[in-house]
Design an enzyme around this catalytic site. Structure first.
Site, short mmCIF file in Angstrom:
data_model
loop_
_atom_site.label_atom_id
_atom_site.label_comp_id
_atom_site.label_asym_id
_atom_site.label_seq_id
_atom_site.Cartn_x
_atom_site.Cartn_y
_atom_site.Cartn_z
N LEU A 196 0.82 -1.21 0.00
CA LEU A 196 0.00 0.00 0.00
C LEU A 196 0.85 1.26 0.00
CD1 LEU A 196 -2.71 -1.05 2.61
CD2 LEU A 196 -2.91 -1.07 0.12
N GLY A 237 7.58 4.14 3.71
CA GLY A 237 8.12 5.33 4.32
C GLY A 237 9.60 5.20 4.53
N GLN A 238 10.13 6.04 5.42
CA GLN A 238 11.57 6.09 5.61
C GLN A 238 12.10 4.84 6.30
OE1 GLN A 238 12.76 9.66 7.57
NE2 GLN A 238 14.94 9.18 7.56
N PHE A 239 11.26 4.21 7.14
CA PHE A 239 11.75 3.10 7.95
C PHE A 239 11.02 1.77 7.71
CE2 PHE A 239 12.37 7.05 10.31
CZ PHE A 239 13.75 7.04 10.43
N LYS A 297 1.77 -2.89 9.02
CA LYS A 297 2.90 -1.96 9.01
C LYS A 297 4.13 -2.72 9.46
CE LYS A 297 2.19 2.24 10.52
NZ LYS A 297 1.76 3.41 11.35
N ASP A 350 -1.51 15.15 11.38
CA ASP A 350 -1.61 14.95 9.91
C ASP A 350 -3.04 14.60 9.53
OD1 ASP A 350 -0.94 14.77 7.26
OD2 ASP A 350 0.06 12.83 7.42
#
Length: 874
Positions: free
Chosen positions: A586, A589-591, A625, A729
């Site tokens: 989906l 990200g950075q990590f 995640k 956000d």
């Protein structure tokens, strides 16, 4: 009048270019707007797997297009789509053949060929020269790939690629928008290399040009001048990643073109048009010898086989040696009719650089404004004859005509007065929007906020000088990024403004130990002292920053909830990792990454009271995640903290943590998955409910639906506020919908490439959703429930525009930040979002209350929920 029109053109020029981030509309494979006759293929296995069945999410026939025989690496079978007109193509979506679980053929990769005329075909390649696009990993999930760079084309061929001999099938959707500009090619000298003595080498070539290159000239193609990417003020900085300095510009050195003193470019269009203007985005970094062109002269050709007309359109540019900002220069073309243009851009300095060129024209062909000698003579003859045959034309003055003449003169004078007033007003506005650089360095972040004659400077803690570097008085000349603020040229002691604005003073002091911007005299604490200091923090509670998967936190939460966290503190149940079956990525990200997975046996694992909805016979889909195995120890600890935070949340409008996989690497958390995706995508694909939508079976929503969505979001945020959680956000991209259109607030938006343009990136290190952020969040790093209320107002605005437009779409990122300075100064010059046509006046008034400058004047989420709930039909 000419000057006034020119000012109007220049004021609107920056918003006329097509934007790839918003040009993402489905072109009609799935919904049938692209007809069967426009979809062809090199071959087909059976009649029921013909090209007409290659429609995304449709399963007519045998479920997809399948080429004849098995594919191997040497085959070049293709599916061809005729889009019917020139199109700016930005995204391609693909699926395999699922056929109601009876098929399992798909393409793991493909390449693209395209043509603007159906004769000359070109191979697409990305900005690094790769031609292969990764595609599907199963037969049912759709994979969406952004095209960087986008394609301007009418015909598209998708060519499946496979390493082994195997059967492949494809279903496809294409996304983009019409290329109404009509430009089909431009020709120019090749770009050149700049080798400044103390800066990186800048390669100013057109790296994505799809035409031919002969004798150091580009012929018959399109490239970076039409890809919608605007170059930055500093031409060495790029908007793309992993590319070289100067990538966004095509540039030439004056003395490399002999004694010409100009760059000649030729533009060819799909048919004859009446041209009103040309817009050229040009760099003006004069400190490096770069300026916008001094003048331009354009010739016109009515047909491709005709001669060039002898009378050019000339335009002289007003050069600017004070503002180094790149800008659009608008050249009036006086409605000249042509199929092709040849323009000579004259140098004003050593270098000239362009990043975009676009044209405004009308398809209706009007007679050219040039008058031929024959027509001129005929007109003169007619006038002479009429004068000679007019009896007593000069015998006596005509009183009536004199009165008319005087009236016309008075009218003209009044018009001139109005025009002068408008010009002065435009100049005033231009000064307000005047760009001035703001640099955030490795060692220092400085923001100047003008308040009449007072100025405040807020800085991060200074870093001791590195050994071997200059003394403390030296300045780093290699900033990470450069952005624009409205700056006061004078600098005064920040204590002046601190005394006048206690709120700002406290915020600045708090930020010294809370991670935000702080004043120089309070930044000498160590990280340990800062974190445990008793100084007031800028959020409602002590903030813990979670890097998590996305590289930024979803919630700002009380520190006491996550101190000294270990895996033993996690209350969520450990789910067997082998029972998670990957379906689709989906986002990332950075990590880490966010995956769509099928969870086998999850309802039985969770037992009674499971938050999962009734499956109705469908598989249980979840969002997973996953932290990367090579993530930093800080990211791992933050991931565990995020799990503990998520496990506390229990509200019907907040995404739920179901279980975890933390007994071994990679660490995973399993949350609910919403079948209808995010609210932004859901609404952008729908129209407001009407008789027309019902008659044509167009997906639609009612005003009542929009109000119900608003109430659900306010209810979820009311719950978070009751726990002193700050989301940071909130936007429609972070509101997910299940099958029953229940909204749940999540945090996946930042990890999805689809919404990368919604975030303001600081050289890959941080991303900020500035168009949704309150002024105090952008300028001071102050995040509170009140700043979430501001974002909720913007989210309401998105909902009632059906997410068809990005907030402040006519402002660049720099201008959005400048506008927050106007909110801070509160002198009545700040720009608000307009009232959406679908929005009731009382609801827009509620939005405006969310955007109040002073934090205490904004409503609470409890108040917002109570105000919205009566609007919904029970």
């Amino acid at each position: 009048m000419h000057l006034f029109l020119l000012l109007i053109l220049q004021a609107t020029a920056a918003f006329g270019q097509i934007d790839p981030a918003h040009c993402r509309y489905a072109l009609g494979m799935e919904d049938g707007r692209i007809k069967d006759a426009d979809i062809t293929a090199s071959s087909q296995w059976y009649e029921t797997t013909g090209p007409q069945y290659a429609r995304l999410n449709r399963e007519e026939g045998d479920g997809a297009w399948c080429p004849k025989e098995q594919q191997d690496s040497s085959d070049s079978q293709y599916l061809q789509v005729n889009l019917g007109k020139l199109t700016f193509l930005t995204v391609v979506g693909t699926q395999g053949r699922y056929a109601r679980n009876s098929g399992n053929e798909f393409a793991r990769a493909y390449s693209l060929n395209y043509s603007r005329d159906g004769v000359l075909w070109r191979a697409w390649k990305n900005r690094l020269g790769n031609t292969v696009i990764e595609a599907n990993k199963n037969a049912y999930a759709s994979v969406i790939n952004d095209l960087h760079p986008p394609i301007i084309t009418r015909y598209v061929r998708l060519i499946p690629i496979t390493r082994l001999s195997t059967a492949v099938c494809m279903r496809v959707e294409l996304y983009g928008c019409p290329w109404d500009e009509g430009l089909i090619s431009y020709s120019a000298p090749e770009g050149q290399v700049m080798m400044p003595p103390s800066s990186p080498i800048a390669n100013l070539n057109d790296s994505t040009y799809d035409g031919t290159r002969e004798r150091r000239r580009l012929f018959g193609g399109m490239g970076q001048l039409t890809d919608g990417v605007i170059g930055q003020d500093n031409f060495l900085r790029t908007r793309q990643y992993h590319v070289w300095p100067g990538y966004d510009y095509l540039g030439w050195r004056n003395d490399s073109l002999g004694t010409l003193g100009y760059v000649e470019m030729e533009f060819v269009f799909d048919h004859q048009r009446n041209f009103t203007s040309m817009k050229v985005h040009s760099n003006n970094m004069f400190s490096s010898g770069v300026k916008i062109f001094s003048s331009v002269s354009c010739l016109f050709k009515p047909h491709l086989n005709a001669d060039w007309e002898t009378e050019p359109v000339a335009f002289k540019t007003v050069l600017d040696d004070r503002n180094p900002s790149a800008r659009y220069v608008t050249v009036p073309l006086n409605r000249r009719a042509a199929r092709s243009l040849r323009c000579q851009f004259h140098f004003a300095d050593v270098w000239m650089m362009f990043s975009e060129i676009s044209f405004q024209s009308e398809d209706t062909i009007l007679p050219t404004q040039m008058t031929s000698p024959t027509a001129s003579e005929e007109s003169t003859t007619m006038i002479t004859t009429k004068t000679a045959t007019s009896p007593s034309a000069t015998d006596q003055p005509d009183v009536e005509n004199t009165a008319i003449l005087i009236g016309c003169l008075v009218t003209i004078i009044l018009l001139l007065v109005i025009i002068i007033f408008l010009i002065l007003w435009c100049q005033y506005v231009c000064k307000v929007l005047e760009k001035a650089p703001r640099q955030i360095l490795d060692e220092e972040v400085t923001v100047r906020l003008s308040s009449c004659s007072d100025t405040i400077i807020l800085q991060t803690p200074p870093v001791p000088p590195r050994s071997g570097h200059a003394s403390a008085g030296s300045t780093n000349t290699d900033p990470h990024y450069e952005r624009v603020f409205l700056l006061d040229p004078q600098y005064q002691n920040p204590a002046v403004l601190r005394n006048k604005l206690p709120e700002l003073s406290q915020s600045a002091e708090a930020s010294a130990c809370g991670g935000g911007y702080a004043e120089p005299d309070i930044t000498q604490c160590t990280p340990h002292q800062c974190f445990h200091s008793n100084a007031p923090h800028y959020a409602e509670t002590d903030i813990v920053r979670l890097q998590g998967v996305t590289g930024s936190n979803m919630y700002a939460v009380p520190a006491l909830t996550v101190d000294s966290l270990t895996r033993k503190d996690i209350s969520a149940a450990e789910f067997p990792r082998q029972q998670l079956i990957f379906r689709e990525k989906l986002g990332e990200g950075q990590f880490g990454e966010v995956h769509l997975c099928e969870a086998e046996g999850l309802p039985e694992f969770l037992g009674e009271g499971s938050p999962l909805p009734d499956r109705d016979g469908h598989s249980v889909l979840v969002a997973v995640k996953q932290l990367r195995a090579d993530a930093t120890s800080q990211a791992r600890n933050d991931f565990l903290k995020e799990i503990k935070i998520m496990s506390r949340l229990n509200d019907p409008n907040i995404i739920r943590l179901l279980c975890v996989c933390v007994s071994s690497d990679p660490l995973c958390m399993v949350t609910e998955y919403m079948e209808n995706g995010d609210l932004n995508m859901f609404l952008s694909q729908r129209e407001i409910e009407s008789t027309l939508t019902h008659a044509n079976n167009i997906p639609s929503v009612s005003l009542s639906d929009l109000l119900h969505m608003s109430v659900q979001i306010s209810s979820g945020m009311k719950y978070l506020a009751s726990l002193n959680f700050v989301h940071r956000d909130l936007a429609t991209r972070n509101c997910l919908l299940d099958r029953r259109l229940t909204i749940k607030i999540a945090d996946f938006g930042m990890s999805r490439n689809l919404y990368s343009s919604d975030y303001y990136r600081i050289q890959g290190r941080a991303v900020l959703p500035i168009r949704w952020m309150a002024w105090e969040s952008i300028l001071l790093g102050k995040f509170t429930t009140a700043s979430d209320v501001w974002a909720f107002g913007v989210t309401l605005w998105e909902i009632f525009t059906l997410c068809k437009e990005q907030p402040y779409s006519l402002l660049s990122d720099e201008q959005v930040i400048e506008n927050t300075g106007e909110f801070f100064r509160n002198q009545g010059r700040q720009i608000f979002l307009y009232a959406p046509p679908l929005c009731p006046p009382s609801l827009f008034e509620l939005m405006m209350r969310c955007w109040r400058r002073d934090i205490p004047d904004r409503p609470s989420f409890e108040g917002l929920y109570q105000a919205l709930r009566p609007h919904v039909n029970q």
